[in-house]
Design an enzyme around this catalytic site. Structure first.
Site, PDB file in Angstrom:
ATOM      1  N   LYS A 101       0.842  -1.197   0.000  1.00 47.40           N
ATOM      2  CA  LYS A 101       0.000   0.000   0.000  1.00 47.40           C
ATOM      3  C   LYS A 101       0.876   1.246   0.000  1.00 47.40           C
ATOM      4  O   LYS A 101       1.537   1.551   0.993  1.00 47.40           O
ATOM      5  CB  LYS A 101      -0.894   0.041   1.241  1.00 47.40           C
ATOM      6  CG  LYS A 101      -1.937   1.142   1.140  1.00 47.40           C
ATOM      7  CD  LYS A 101      -2.432   1.632   2.479  1.00 47.40           C
ATOM      8  CE  LYS A 101      -1.690   2.834   2.984  1.00 47.40           C
ATOM      9  NZ  LYS A 101      -1.841   4.057   2.198  1.00 47.40           N
ATOM     10  N   GLY A 105       6.787   4.644   8.595  1.00 47.32           N
ATOM     11  CA  GLY A 105       5.945   5.815   8.795  1.00 47.32           C
ATOM     12  C   GLY A 105       6.169   6.395  10.170  1.00 47.32           C
ATOM     13  O   GLY A 105       7.247   6.217  10.765  1.00 47.32           O
ATOM     14  N   SER A 106       5.162   7.045  10.692  1.00 43.61           N
ATOM     15  CA  SER A 106       5.321   7.744  11.962  1.00 43.61           C
ATOM     16  C   SER A 106       5.337   6.762  13.131  1.00 43.61           C
ATOM     17  O   SER A 106       4.746   5.679  13.059  1.00 43.61           O
ATOM     18  CB  SER A 106       4.175   8.738  12.137  1.00 43.61           C
ATOM     19  OG  SER A 106       2.947   8.036  12.113  1.00 43.61           O
ATOM     20  N   THR A 107       5.969   7.172  14.204  1.00 41.97           N
ATOM     21  CA  THR A 107       6.015   6.337  15.399  1.00 41.97           C
ATOM     22  C   THR A 107       4.606   6.117  15.943  1.00 41.97           C
ATOM     23  O   THR A 107       4.263   5.008  16.381  1.00 41.97           O
ATOM     24  CB  THR A 107       6.935   6.998  16.451  1.00 41.97           C
ATOM     25  OG1 THR A 107       8.267   7.042  15.903  1.00 41.97           O
ATOM     26  CG2 THR A 107       6.963   6.231  17.754  1.00 41.97           C
ATOM     27  N   GLY A 127       2.948   3.589  13.851  1.00 44.32           N
ATOM     28  CA  GLY A 127       3.710   2.357  14.072  1.00 44.32           C
ATOM     29  C   GLY A 127       3.279   1.644  15.345  1.00 44.32           C
ATOM     30  O   GLY A 127       3.208   0.409  15.381  1.00 44.32           O
ATOM     31  N   GLU A 136       9.895   0.866  10.633  1.00 50.28           N
ATOM     32  CA  GLU A 136      10.875   1.933  10.368  1.00 50.28           C
ATOM     33  C   GLU A 136      10.146   3.239  10.647  1.00 50.28           C
ATOM     34  O   GLU A 136       9.234   3.612   9.903  1.00 50.28           O
ATOM     35  CB  GLU A 136      11.333   1.901   8.910  1.00 50.28           C
ATOM     36  CG  GLU A 136      12.095   0.654   8.522  1.00 50.28           C
ATOM     37  CD  GLU A 136      13.537   0.639   9.014  1.00 50.28           C
ATOM     38  OE1 GLU A 136      13.928   1.531   9.792  1.00 50.28           O
ATOM     39  OE2 GLU A 136      14.261  -0.289   8.624  1.00 50.28           O
ATOM     40  N   CYS A 164      13.429  10.673   7.125  1.00 48.42           N
ATOM     41  CA  CYS A 164      13.523  10.103   8.471  1.00 48.42           C
ATOM     42  C   CYS A 164      14.933  10.219   9.025  1.00 48.42           C
ATOM     43  O   CYS A 164      15.130  10.249  10.227  1.00 48.42           O
ATOM     44  CB  CYS A 164      13.066   8.652   8.455  1.00 48.42           C
ATOM     45  SG  CYS A 164      13.952   7.663   7.249  1.00 48.42           S
ATOM     46  N   GLU A 218      10.133  15.626  15.844  1.00 48.08           N
ATOM     47  CA  GLU A 218      10.479  15.452  14.431  1.00 48.08           C
ATOM     48  C   GLU A 218       9.656  16.454  13.620  1.00 48.08           C
ATOM     49  O   GLU A 218       8.428  16.420  13.653  1.00 48.08           O
ATOM     50  CB  GLU A 218      10.145  14.035  13.977  1.00 48.08           C
ATOM     51  CG  GLU A 218      10.504  13.807  12.529  1.00 48.08           C
ATOM     52  CD  GLU A 218      10.184  12.392  12.057  1.00 48.08           C
ATOM     53  OE1 GLU A 218       9.095  11.881  12.372  1.00 48.08           O
ATOM     54  OE2 GLU A 218      11.031  11.812  11.353  1.00 48.08           O
TER      55      GLU A 218
HETATM   56  P1  TAP Z   1       2.186   7.845   8.541  1.00 48.12           P
HETATM   57  O1  TAP Z   1       1.121   8.846   8.632  1.00 48.12           O
HETATM   58  O2  TAP Z   1       2.491   7.018   9.730  1.00 48.12           O
HETATM   59  O3  TAP Z   1       1.799   6.923   7.288  1.00 48.12           O
HETATM   60  C1  TAP Z   1       2.643   5.910   6.797  1.00 48.12           C
HETATM   61  C2  TAP Z   1       1.794   4.908   6.026  1.00 48.12           C
HETATM   62  O4  TAP Z   1       0.905   4.263   6.944  1.00 48.12           O
HETATM   63  C3  TAP Z   1       0.928   5.519   4.938  1.00 48.12           C
HETATM   64  O5  TAP Z   1       0.868   4.628   3.849  1.00 48.12           O
HETATM   65  C4  TAP Z   1      -0.422   5.627   5.638  1.00 48.12           C
HETATM   66  O6  TAP Z   1      -1.519   5.647   4.781  1.00 48.12           O
HETATM   67  C5  TAP Z   1      -0.410   4.359   6.449  1.00 48.12           C
HETATM   68  N1  TAP Z   1      -1.352   4.349   7.573  1.00 48.12           N
HETATM   69  C6  TAP Z   1      -1.860   5.417   8.244  1.00 48.12           C
HETATM   70  N2  TAP Z   1      -2.708   4.992   9.210  1.00 48.12           N
HETATM   71  C7  TAP Z   1      -2.739   3.641   9.147  1.00 48.12           C
HETATM   72  C8  TAP Z   1      -3.423   2.628   9.892  1.00 48.12           C
HETATM   73  N3  TAP Z   1      -4.244   2.914  10.890  1.00 48.12           N
HETATM   74  N4  TAP Z   1      -3.216   1.344   9.551  1.00 48.12           N
HETATM   75  C9  TAP Z   1      -2.364   1.018   8.555  1.00 48.12           C
HETATM   76  N5  TAP Z   1      -1.702   1.929   7.811  1.00 48.12           N
HETATM   77  C10 TAP Z   1      -1.870   3.223   8.114  1.00 48.12           C
HETATM   78  O7  TAP Z   1       3.581   8.473   8.119  1.00 48.12           O
HETATM   79  P2  TAP Z   1       3.859   9.526   6.971  1.00 48.12           P
HETATM   80  O8  TAP Z   1       3.397  10.841   7.436  1.00 48.12           O
HETATM   81  O9  TAP Z   1       3.377   9.002   5.659  1.00 48.12           O
HETATM   82  O10 TAP Z   1       5.461   9.485   6.901  1.00 48.12           O
HETATM   83  C11 TAP Z   1       6.227  10.279   7.705  1.00 48.12           C
HETATM   84  C12 TAP Z   1       6.811   9.489   8.866  1.00 48.12           C
HETATM   85  O11 TAP Z   1       7.466   8.335   8.384  1.00 48.12           O
HETATM   86  C13 TAP Z   1       7.861  10.263   9.622  1.00 48.12           C
HETATM   87  O12 TAP Z   1       7.713  10.083  10.989  1.00 48.12           O
HETATM   88  C14 TAP Z   1       9.161   9.632   9.141  1.00 48.12           C
HETATM   89  O13 TAP Z   1      10.237   9.756  10.020  1.00 48.12           O
HETATM   90  C15 TAP Z   1       8.753   8.223   8.960  1.00 48.12           C
HETATM   91  N6  TAP Z   1       9.680   7.554   8.048  1.00 48.12           N
HETATM   92  C16 TAP Z   1      10.554   6.646   8.547  1.00 48.12           C
HETATM   93  C17 TAP Z   1      11.444   6.036   7.707  1.00 48.12           C
HETATM   94  C18 TAP Z   1      12.399   5.019   8.248  1.00 48.12           C
HETATM   95  S1  TAP Z   1      13.137   4.094   7.148  1.00 48.12           S
HETATM   96  N7  TAP Z   1      12.620   4.874   9.510  1.00 48.12           N
HETATM   97  C19 TAP Z   1      11.468   6.340   6.354  1.00 48.12           C
HETATM   98  C20 TAP Z   1      10.569   7.277   5.887  1.00 48.12           C
HETATM   99  C21 TAP Z   1       9.662   7.864   6.754  1.00 48.12           C
HETATM  100  P3  TAP Z   1      -2.103   7.031   4.189  1.00 48.12           P
HETATM  101  O14 TAP Z   1      -1.330   7.238   2.957  1.00 48.12           O
HETATM  102  O15 TAP Z   1      -3.530   6.748   3.892  1.00 48.12           O
HETATM  103  O16 TAP Z   1      -1.912   8.077   5.217  1.00 48.12           O
END
Ligand code: TAP
Length: 453
Positions: free
Chosen positions: A154, A207-209, A212, A229, A263, A356
């Site tokens: 996804k 994604g976000s902590t 996660g 991650e 990240c 963050e």
């Molecule tokens: P999130 O809001 O956590 O979303 C990540 C993914 O999870 C998206 O595909 C999101 O779908 C999905 N998601 C949201 N709610 C969910 C649920 N209840 N059940 C299952 N999946 C769900 O993060 P983001 O804002 O996209 O990314 C930013 C965060 O990712 C930052 O904290 C960043 O540090 C972290 N990140 C970490 C890494 C590593 S490798 N550690 C790399 C990149 C990013 P939607 O698209 O529908 O929201």
């Protein structure tokens, strides 16, 4: 059926509309993946390797197209997007070597011997964030497929285009139907279903902590394997004995890459107090030299933020009263622009220092000595990345061992190499991706006793 319109973050113009996958369609895709697994796991290792190499070749033949799609749909500078598409190819090639090297052990025991097999898990669900849609997809997809699993992925709702295209390229390369499926849609629908469905045996979530934690709790209900991650608040530690010119010249790229939506962003610069003034003198022109602008133009180093809402979130860390030391530039007019921004001096209790930000905002904080540098670097619930600048090898090793974080660079601002392990300490994650051991997290060890009596 819900449609989502992908917006070009640099122009605010619609790119295309994508139909969301429903919960029922997600269930159907998981069933198709479970069916495809029976065949895929039985494909001879050499043939699976060949298919992955063909998949890599298809990606290679479409690098420019994928890069243009990412630039339009996510606002990534085209140079960076080209590198990202190339990384998908390289990660596929790297793990294409794995099917023929999934070795077990032979263990002599009384009355016979034990042999072990590295068995695939079944259906693997990948949940990918919007900041690096291509590389992060490939980090889970390639080793999972190589180990004989089928994959349902996804992409983030806002950035599905390159993942959808990569799914098409997999089919064009000859991967059988159902082996890799890309399901654009909402996290709360598609992502949640992947977590809840008992036939999905592992989740790789980036994604976000905060999300996660929910994913981990959901996986616990099924004792489902999970790799997480998550977020980061990494430190860039500059000692007085370092090459200060180089540390200052590269510091903007360790935090403003992908407009800070990274990240691994080293969003806290810690500088030994005796060289702080000199470092700031050098940092200012370096920050102002970052080329911010049209991501489709060659040479652009930083593009826009992903959305208006995210820009508002980032701006919330820089109220009018914020201690802005200096800023870079950003275009006027349409687009979700935010200039590279340096905050100093900042209290260590300021939100900009502790949270963050995921945008082009960095804080600079002085430290007195090595012990204080390590203490400051570790004063965060996160532990993903970091850099250490010093000419003292012993100090570099001591500090690297002292900082609680998964990925560090010494006298360099680089972060990820796909042939080395990547992942976080503390609330930055669980498990490791990439590197030669990644297959371990996509297989189970099966131990079989064979009697010789
Ligand atoms: P999130 O809001 O956590 O979303 C990540 C993914 O999870 C998206 O595909 C999101 O779908 C999905 N998601 C949201 N709610 C969910 C649920 N209840 N059940 C299952 N999946 C769900 O993060 P983001 O804002 O996209 O990314 C930013 C965060 O990712 C930052 O904290 C960043 O540090 C972290 N990140 C970490 C890494 C590593 S490798 N550690 C790399 C990149 C990013 P939607 O698209 O529908 O929201």
């Amino acid at each position: 059926m819900t449609q989502y319109t992908v917006i070009n973050p640099a122009t605010e113009q619609p790119v295309t509309a994508v139909t969301h996958t429903t919960a029922e369609q997600t269930d159907a895709a998981i069933s198709a993946a479970a069916k495809a697994y029976e065949h895929w796991r039985a494909v001879a290792p050499g043939d699976r390797a060949r298919l992955l190499r063909r998949f890599a070749a298809e990606v290679d033949a479409h690098v420019d197209e994928l890069a243009a799609l990412e630039t339009a749909g996510s606002g990534h500078p085209v140079g960076a997007a080209t590198w990202e598409a190339g990384q998908v190819r390289d990660v596929l090639m790297y793990y294409a070597a794995a099917p023929e090297r999934l070795l077990g052990k032979q263990i002599p025991v009384a009355g016979g011997m034990n042999v072990t097999f590295a068995e695939p898990l079944g259906v693997v669900g990948l949940i990918v964030p919007w900041n690096f849609p291509m590389p992060i997809l490939s980090w889970g997809m390639a080793p999972a497929l190589a180990a004989g699993n089928t994959v349902v992925a996804k992409p983030a709702e806002m950035t599905p285009l390159t993942a959808i295209r990569i799914g098409e390229l997999a089919r064009a390369a000859g991967l059988p139907e159902g082996v890799l499926q890309i399901l654009p849609g909402k996290g709360s629908v598609v992502g949640q279903r992947l977590v809840d469905h008992p036939a999905v045996r592992k989740i790789v979530f980036t994604g976000s902590t905060e999300v996660g934690q929910q994913i981990m709790a959901g996986c616990a209900r099924h004792i489902k394997r999970v790799t997480l991650e998550l977020g980061g608040k990494s430190a860039n530690i500059v000692f007085a004995d370092a090459d200060i010119e180089k540390a200052a010249a590269t510091a903007p790229y360790s935090v403003f890459d992908n407009a800070g939506q990274d990240c691994c962003a080293r969003s806290r610069i810690l500088v030994q107090a005796s060289v702080l003034e000199r470092f700031m003198e050098l940092l200012e022109p370096a920050v102002q030299g970052v080329r911010v602008g049209d991501p489709a133009a060659a040479g652009t180093e930083m593009g826009p933020l992903i959305s208006a809402a995210h820009r508002e979130h980032v701006a919330g860390y820089v109220p009018d009263s914020a201690p802005v030391a200096f800023r870079g530039s950003a275009p006027d007019g349409p687009g979700f622009w935010y200039p590279p921004t340096v905050l100093a001096p900042v209290s260590t209790s300021d939100r900009a220092y502790t949270e963050e930000i995921f945008g082009p905002v960095v804080t600079v904080t002085p430290f007195a000595d090595e012990a204080e540098a390590i203490a400051l670097a570790n004063d965060t619930p996160y532990g993903l990345s970091g850099s250490i600048w010093t000419s003292n090898v012993g100090r570099a090793i001591r500090v690297a061992r002292g900082v609680e974080t998964g990925n560090l660079s010494v006298n360099s601002h680089s972060s990820v190499r796909y042939w080395t392990p990547f992942g976080g300490f503390k609330q930055s994650g669980l498990g490791r991706e990439l590197g030669p051991d990644a297959l371990d997290s996509f297989t189970e060890t099966k131990n079989v006793f064979i009697s010789t009596d």
